[in-house]
Write a protein that holds these residues in place. Structure first.
Motif: not given
Length: 470
Positions: A1-6, A225-227, A257-259, A263-265
């Protein structure tokens, strides 16, 4: 999952229960367990959470000495002997937060200020007179008095303020967690690295340290950092404030956090900062029960270097000259120099006045004194910003770092920026030191074509050209 504004409230990648279990299991680590991890660490492939936890248990002089040696070897093989130099620039101390450890907290009563465009230019001119090329832009969190437009205008002003001998070539930005839209704006404004310290990953401690304030939203802060990655800012710098919660928990959480980002980016932290809590206005050190001593702190830095071999480690002027010098061997690759942690502080210090600082500093040497010290100890002070300007950021930088190719760029560029600094800002002692040191370092360059480029670059610098890099 990529966490965004919501959907940030769903963030759960810092698994407190898992960290607790790993640390509990590591308490039973034997001498042989620690030796096995130390042997494995030498391959520069990083460590598992369990292996990191085992190293964190190391207390004997034998084990700690071995950890230091491995960390020094890894740092030398990846980063060589270069050390990046930068300085912070505080532009606003308006803050709506009430962080218990911070001199800018809301309940502290002092005349708040933010710098005007001309005041920013004045600060930048002083930083440029020191020879700085890279700064970290700092500001408190206040959506009204210090909104994103103010930060963007400050960046534009900083980049445009070029003196006869210098200019700021890279602005790293350390501001509060914000929206994807705002990160897109920061990217368009030529941000270098986006820096944000989690302060503490331990959620109960985090909430206790940030009472009744915007920053108190643990998950929103955690997913910044996701955003930023979704907004195109692929160079991010993390950190914790050691002294708020158990350091062993913090180290494993940093790695989680680094992993998550890898994994996502596809890329994790570009840098990790390792500040320790320091005395600030409106707080007392006795109120914090997780403080760490110098020996523990040095071990943490060495273990981080082993755990994430290709990530830059940053040490600020919070630490003493002695500790900063020692930790350059154990993993630190970036140092601040000539720092001031107050808004308008460089001008205030130039005029002999005092300001409200975010925290106390311990190394008050000028940049030139820091540079002379580095040269004496065999390190190349680097003002290089070429990777950012050549698009070597995020996963592109990490690919070069992991193949070892980045050294063939970083070392030559470091030498040329040292030459440039010595010519423009050095006294006679530094110029002589730099020329002698650079001549020896040039002979170590293995690729003949690279060596020739550097020799020509040094000649061009002596003849008046500037900003030469690979």
């Amino acid at each position: 999952m990529k966490y965004n504004d919501h959907n940030y409230t769903e963030a759960n990648f810092i698994n407190h229960e898992q960290i607790g279990q790993i640390l509990e299991n590591a308490k039973n680590a034997t001498h042989e367990d620690i030796q096995n991890v130390i042997r494995r660490a030498a391959d520069k492939k990083g460590l598992t959470y369990e292996e990191i936890a085992i190293l964190l248990q190391a207390e004997s002089e034998e084990h700690v000495s071995q950890i230091y040696k491995i960390a020094e070897k890894i740092k030398s093989e990846i980063y060589g002997n270069r050390v990046v130099i930068f300085a912070p620039l505080y532009v606003s101390d308006y803050c709506v937060n009430n962080c218990k450890y911070c001199g800018y907290k809301r309940e502290n009563k002092f005349a708040r200020r933010k710098l005007s465009e001309e005041e920013i230019r004045a600060e930048v001119r002083i930083l440029e007179k020191m020879g700085h090329k890279r700064i970290a832009l700092e500001a408190g969190e206040d959506p009204v008095n210090c909104d994103i437009d103010y930060i963007l205008n400050a960046m534009k002003t900083i980049y445009s303020e070029a003196s006869e001998k210098s200019n700021i070539r890279r602005i790293n930005v350390n501001i509060a967690s914000t929206t994807v839209e705002n990160y897109i704006k920061l990217k368009a404004a030529d941000i270098g690295t986006y820096i944000l310290f989690q302060e503490t990953y331990h959620k109960p401690t985090y909430e206790d340290m940030h009472p009744k304030c915007i920053k108190g939203d643990y998950e929103y802060h955690l997913t910044a950092f996701d955003r930023s990655m979704q907004g195109g800012v692929d160079d991010v710098g993390a950190g914790v404030l050691f002294g708020l919660a158990d350091y062993k928990f913090e180290v494993l959480a940093l790695m989680m956090h680094n992993k998550h980002l890898e994994d996502h980016y596809g890329v994790g932290f570009h840098t990790i900062s390792v500040p320790r809590i320091k005395k600030a206005e409106g707080m007392e050190m006795v109120d914090f029960n997780a403080l760490i001593d110098d020996a523990t702190f040095k071990k943490i830095v060495a273990i981080l270097r082993i755990a994430v071999p290709f990530t830059g480690l940053i040490l600020s002027t919070r630490e003493t000259e002695v500790i900063r010098n020692e930790l350059l061997y154990h993993g630190i690759s970036q140092l601040s120099a000539g720092s001031c942690t107050g808004v308008g502080g460089y001008k205030e210090e130039e005029e002999g006045n005092h300001d409200i600082k975010q925290f106390a500093i311990s190394d008050e040497r000028s940049p030139m004194e820091v540079i002379k010290g580095l040269i004496k100890d065999g390190f190349i002070p680097s003002y290089c910003t070429s990777c950012y300007r050549m698009g070597r950021t995020g996963d592109r930088f990490m690919k070069l770092a992991k193949t070892g190719e980045i050294q063939h760029v970083c070392q030559p560029n470091a030498l040329m920026t040292l030459k440039e600094y010595a010519l423009d800002f050095g006294d006679e002692e530094l110029k002589e030191m730099a020329d002698h040191f650079i001549a020896k370092e040039v002979e170590k360059i293995k690729k003949p074509e690279t060596k020739q480029v550097v020799i020509q670059g040094l000649k061009d610098l002596s003849e008046g050209k500037r900003d030469i890099f690979l």
